[in-house]
Design an enzyme around this catalytic site. Structure first.
Site, short mmCIF file in Angstrom:
data_model
loop_
_atom_site.label_atom_id
_atom_site.label_comp_id
_atom_site.label_asym_id
_atom_site.label_seq_id
_atom_site.Cartn_x
_atom_site.Cartn_y
_atom_site.Cartn_z
N GLY A 207 38.30 36.27 43.42
CA GLY A 207 38.21 35.83 44.81
C GLY A 207 37.08 34.85 45.04
O GLY A 207 36.96 33.84 44.35
N GLU A 208 36.21 35.18 45.99
CA GLU A 208 35.11 34.28 46.34
C GLU A 208 34.07 34.18 45.23
O GLU A 208 33.14 33.38 45.30
CB GLU A 208 34.43 34.76 47.63
N GLY A 210 34.93 33.48 42.02
CA GLY A 210 35.41 32.62 40.95
C GLY A 210 36.48 33.25 40.08
O GLY A 210 37.16 34.20 40.49
N ASP A 238 48.05 32.56 44.59
CA ASP A 238 49.25 31.80 44.22
C ASP A 238 48.96 30.30 44.17
O ASP A 238 49.47 29.59 43.30
CB ASP A 238 50.38 32.08 45.22
#
Length: 307
Positions: A207-208, A210, A238
């Protein structure tokens, strides 16, 4: 041009985050993957299913991006797959409010004849039997098969999931799913265990924080770009997969070194996806913006050091 075959959902989403909410909007794994991959010089096709409640304007959007939709079945009298979710304040956790499979429940994928020789196959998040069915229809062995899946299939269709994992080159999952699939907490150990299931390359999305790319003993890490505004993380994974597979398909270079670039291209496109609700940002995105942000990624990750 090289060919990318995309398999996944084309759907309706209704999303609520701390920053607002939407009614039914365009969503689905294949939609995000296709829009993301459309920024590369290649032929792409989507294999999916919708009901006759699916607006023509959404199909026109896909074809306007040079995406072949002859593999998108429209079921007369059927209703399109619908998902509704509520994101919590940190945007990393969410509650699924509604899942209506509708036409997806009986989906039998049909690969268009002119894509049975696709160079790269991107298996978006779907039932593993559907993913396997697509591979069975290929007339030539793809140069690369990428698979995305989720914890839902690990819970309810693990034997079928393990069967299709044996047949792919790259698996992309998030850190929580990697731990569940492998039974290992350390992501390094988790990747090593997942390698033994079949894939040569393991991509773990954080996610945030990497994404990690593993290949045998080699590891690459790509950070996520720090963003001023994040409205909706739906479809970011996606979009990442579309950027990754689209870049690899365009470049024809299937090596660990080139996959590093694929990870950066995927991360770059995903950073735009989260800036608005649903597919809105990907629809308005211009190539000049993509290239400009790539330069930001380069500045973020490159440095000189004296040893």
């Amino acid at each position: 041009m090289n060919k990318l075959l995309i398999v996944g959902t084309v759907a309706f989403d209704a999303i609520e985050t701390p920053f607002g909410k939407t009614d039914k909007i365009l969503g689905g794994a294949a939609t995000y993957i296709g829009l993301s991959a459309s920024f590369f010089n290649l032929q792409s096709a989507i294999v999916s299913v919708v009901g006759d409640d699916f607006p023509q304007e959404h199909l026109d959007l896909l074809t306007s991006r040079n995406i072949d939709i002859s593999g998108v079945e429209i079921v007369k009298g059927g209703k399109t797959f619908f998902w509704s979710g509520l994101y919590h304040n940190d945007l990393n956790s969410r509650d699924t409010l509604v899942t209506e499979l509708n036409v997806l429940a009986d989906f039998q994928p049909k690969v268009p004849q002119n894509f049975k020789d696709a160079d790269v196959v991107m298996l978006g998040n779907l039932h593993p039997l559907v993913q396997s069915s697509v591979l069975d229809q290929m007339e030539t062995t793809p140069k690369l098969v990428v698979l995305d899946t989720m914890n839902f299939w690990m819970d309810c269709a693990l034997p079928e999931l393990l069967d299709v994992i044996k047949r792919v080159d790259v698996i992309t999952i998030n850190d929580e799913e990697a731990r569940q699939l492998s039974g290992e907490y350390s992501l390094v150990k988790a990747a090593a265990k997942i390698h033994t299931l079949g894939p040569k390359y393991v991509v773990i999305k954080k996610g945030e924080h990497g994404a990690l790319l593993f290949h045998n003993s080699e590891v690459f890490f790509a950070p996520a770009l720090p963003l001023e505004e994040v409205y909706d993380p739906t479809g970011a994974g996606d979009t990442f997969a579309g950027g990754f597979s689209g870049y690899i398909a365009q470049s024809e270079n299937i090596s660990f070194e080139n996959m590093k670039n694929g990870i950066i291209y995927g991360s770059n496109l995903a950073s735009f996806c989260v800036e608005k609700f649903g597919t809105e940002r990907m629809v308005s995105l211009e190539e000049t913006e993509v290239n400009q942000r790539l330069k930001q990624f380069k500045a973020l990750t490159q440095f000189d050091i004296e040893l």
